[in-house]
Design a protein around this motif. Structure first.
Motif, PDB file in Angstrom:
ATOM      1  N   CYS A   1       0.844  -1.155   0.000  1.00 60.08           N
ATOM      2  CA  CYS A   1       0.000   0.000   0.000  1.00 60.08           C
ATOM      3  C   CYS A   1       0.901   1.233   0.000  1.00 60.08           C
ATOM      4  CB  CYS A   1      -0.888  -0.025   1.233  1.00 60.08           C
ATOM      5  SG  CYS A   1      -2.005   1.353   1.336  1.00 60.08           S
ATOM      6  N   TRP A   2       0.839   1.999  -1.037  1.00 66.54           N
ATOM      7  CA  TRP A   2       1.673   3.189  -1.177  1.00 66.54           C
ATOM      8  C   TRP A   2       0.796   4.428  -1.299  1.00 66.54           C
ATOM      9  CZ3 TRP A   2       6.849   3.174  -0.718  1.00 66.54           C
ATOM     10  CH2 TRP A   2       7.500   1.946  -0.803  1.00 66.54           C
ATOM     11  N   VAL A   3       1.238   5.516  -0.711  1.00 62.96           N
ATOM     12  CA  VAL A   3       0.587   6.815  -0.847  1.00 62.96           C
ATOM     13  C   VAL A   3       1.663   7.785  -1.301  1.00 62.96           C
ATOM     14  CG1 VAL A   3      -0.565   8.696   0.375  1.00 62.96           C
ATOM     15  CG2 VAL A   3      -1.076   6.327   0.981  1.00 62.96           C
ATOM     16  N   CYS A   4       1.405   8.486  -2.386  1.00 60.11           N
ATOM     17  CA  CYS A   4       2.381   9.465  -2.883  1.00 60.11           C
ATOM     18  C   CYS A   4       1.797  10.865  -2.774  1.00 60.11           C
ATOM     19  CB  CYS A   4       2.745   9.159  -4.329  1.00 60.11           C
ATOM     20  SG  CYS A   4       3.656   7.608  -4.488  1.00 60.11           S
ATOM     21  N   LEU A   5       2.618  11.747  -2.221  1.00 57.97           N
ATOM     22  CA  LEU A   5       2.257  13.157  -2.090  1.00 57.97           C
ATOM     23  C   LEU A   5       3.349  13.968  -2.760  1.00 57.97           C
ATOM     24  CD1 LEU A   5       1.340  13.032   1.698  1.00 57.97           C
ATOM     25  CD2 LEU A   5      -0.263  13.013  -0.206  1.00 57.97           C
TER      26      LEU A   5
ATOM     27  N   CYS B   1       6.785   9.427  -1.428  1.00 55.32           N
ATOM     28  CA  CYS B   1       5.924   8.248  -1.399  1.00 55.32           C
ATOM     29  C   CYS B   1       6.128   7.509  -0.073  1.00 55.32           C
ATOM     30  CB  CYS B   1       6.238   7.312  -2.558  1.00 55.32           C
ATOM     31  SG  CYS B   1       5.723   7.965  -4.148  1.00 55.32           S
TER      32      CYS B   1
END
Length: 131
Positions: free
Chosen positions: A1-5, A9
């Motif tokens: 599960c990755w979240v990139c802002l 990341c």
């Protein structure tokens, strides 16, 4: 599960080996628990075969469960440091949270048996990986 802002990341990494299979199947980025310090190959195998019902993946699951029980029931975190010391990673089993003198000879014997079993598993895993 990755979240990139933007350029940053972030990934969800599990540190609990008992729930590793479930979190990998749900998209976790990886594992960051103490077991990775003891045996990277065992963790890698668990991530490759999270729900294996036989073969090397099932052996990894069984060994991990038994090792986790040993660590939990044998005065953790001293038990983890003993395994790492037996592998040449630490020179002391002292921790800041538990009295290492309470770690028994019986626990040490069990820890050494796990090191042997882990090494045997890693040899078998290496053979399977080369196939």
């Amino acid at each position: 599960c990755w979240v990139c802002l933007g350029v940053w990341c972030f990934g969800l990494y599990n540190a609990n080996v008992e729930t590793l299979a479930a979190t990998i199947l749900k998209g976790a980025a990886g594992f960051s628990g103490v077991l990775a310090n003891v045996t990277v190959k065992l963790v890698r195998c668990l991530m490759e075969y999270p729900l294996a019902e036989s073969g090397i993946g099932k052996k990894a699951q069984i060994l991990t469960e038994e090792l986790s029980n040993f660590l939990s029931n044998s005065y953790y975190p001293v038990s983890a440091k003993v395994l790492l010391m037996e592998m040449g990673i630490f020179k002391s089993i002292n921790t800041r949270v538990k009295n290492s003198e309470l770690f028994t000879d019986k626990m040490l014997k069990e820890g050494k048996e796990f090191i042997t079993r882990i090494k045997e598993f890693e040899i078998e895993y290496d053979k399977k990986s080369k196939m």
